[in-house]
Design an enzyme around this catalytic site. Structure first.
Site, PDB file in Angstrom:
ATOM      1  N   HIS A   1       0.831  -1.202   0.000  1.00  0.00           N
ATOM      2  CA  HIS A   1       0.000   0.000   0.000  1.00  0.00           C
ATOM      3  C   HIS A   1       0.874   1.264   0.000  1.00  0.00           C
ATOM      4  CE1 HIS A   1      -3.787   2.161   1.463  1.00  0.00           C
ATOM      5  NE2 HIS A   1      -2.842   3.062   1.702  1.00  0.00           N
ATOM      6  N   GLU A   2       1.898   1.281   0.833  1.00  0.00           N
ATOM      7  CA  GLU A   2       2.726   2.490   0.967  1.00  0.00           C
ATOM      8  C   GLU A   2       3.619   2.698  -0.257  1.00  0.00           C
ATOM      9  OE1 GLU A   2       1.726   4.418   3.167  1.00  0.00           O
ATOM     10  OE2 GLU A   2       0.617   2.952   4.341  1.00  0.00           O
TER      11      GLU A   2
ATOM     12  N   HIS B   1       1.665   4.321  -2.842  1.00  0.00           N
ATOM     13  CA  HIS B   1       1.548   5.770  -2.635  1.00  0.00           C
ATOM     14  C   HIS B   1       2.719   6.512  -3.288  1.00  0.00           C
ATOM     15  CE1 HIS B   1      -1.926   6.736  -0.212  1.00  0.00           C
ATOM     16  NE2 HIS B   1      -1.645   5.833   0.702  1.00  0.00           N
TER      17      HIS B   1
HETATM   18 ZN   LIG Z   1      -2.874   5.065   2.113  1.00  0.00          ZN
END
Ligand SMILES: [Zn+2]
Length: 182
Positions: A131-132, A135
């Site tokens: 997830h990171e 980003h």
């Molecule tokens: Zn997030």
């Protein structure tokens, strides 16, 4: 270190690929501290620099009993197993949807002092790393939902009370005024 406001879905900084860190200096240390403080204040499992408006490849994490940070991270998938589970994002507050992720990853990068770091994780930690790192590439987890869930997600986002805020600019430095006269 100050808690920073979190940029929300719709802010262009979340769609802008972040650039590699080249200076492991005091500004980077401050950025890591700001990220950690903001993540803990918000009760998040992870937070990437673009989420506080800084376009650098740095994230912090705090999940499954592990916490730390990673600079210029990459990861490799270990094995072929996938996990399904609920995922959320501090930039999409109050909402969560099922998201399919790799079950196990090894992430590599550097700490704020420039030493190499490796994190191996599964379940939540593996989900967090994926997830990171997304980003940092300008990717949000709604992009990874199956088409039907994604459609529902975008509708719920449009209806969310916070949606529609339109804040500013991408900063490459978290502290542009540091050391300068105002
Ligand atoms: Zn997030």
């Amino acid at each position: 270190m100050p808690v920073q406001p979190i940029r929300l879905f719709g802010d262009p900084v979340l769609r802008t690929p972040a650039v590699e860190v080249t200076d492991f200096d005091r500004e980077l240390h401050r950025l890591v501290a700001d990220l950690a403080d903001t993540m803990l204040d918000e009760g998040g499992a992870g937070l990437a620099a673009p989420q506080i408006g800084v376009g650098l490849r740095v994230f912090v994490y705090h999940c499954d009993g592990f916490s730390g940070h990673l600079v210029n991270p990459t990861f490799d998938v270990v094995g072929e197993e996938m996990q399904d589970g609920e995922e959320g994002c501090l930039s999409i507050p109050g909402l969560a949807w099922d998201c399919r992720r790799h079950l196990h990853v090894v992430a590599r990068g550097w700490n704020m002092h420039g030493d190499p770091v490796e994190i191996e994780g599964s379940q939540m930690l593996a989900r967090c790393v994926q997830h990171e790192v997304d980003h940092l590439d300008g990717v949000l987890f709604v992009d990874r939902l199956d088409p039907q869930t994604r459609k529902r997600a975008l509708k719920e986002i449009r209806e969310a009370p916070w949606f529609g805020d339109r804040p500013p600019t991408v900063k490459v430095s978290p502290h542009p005024l540091l050391g300068k006269a105002r």
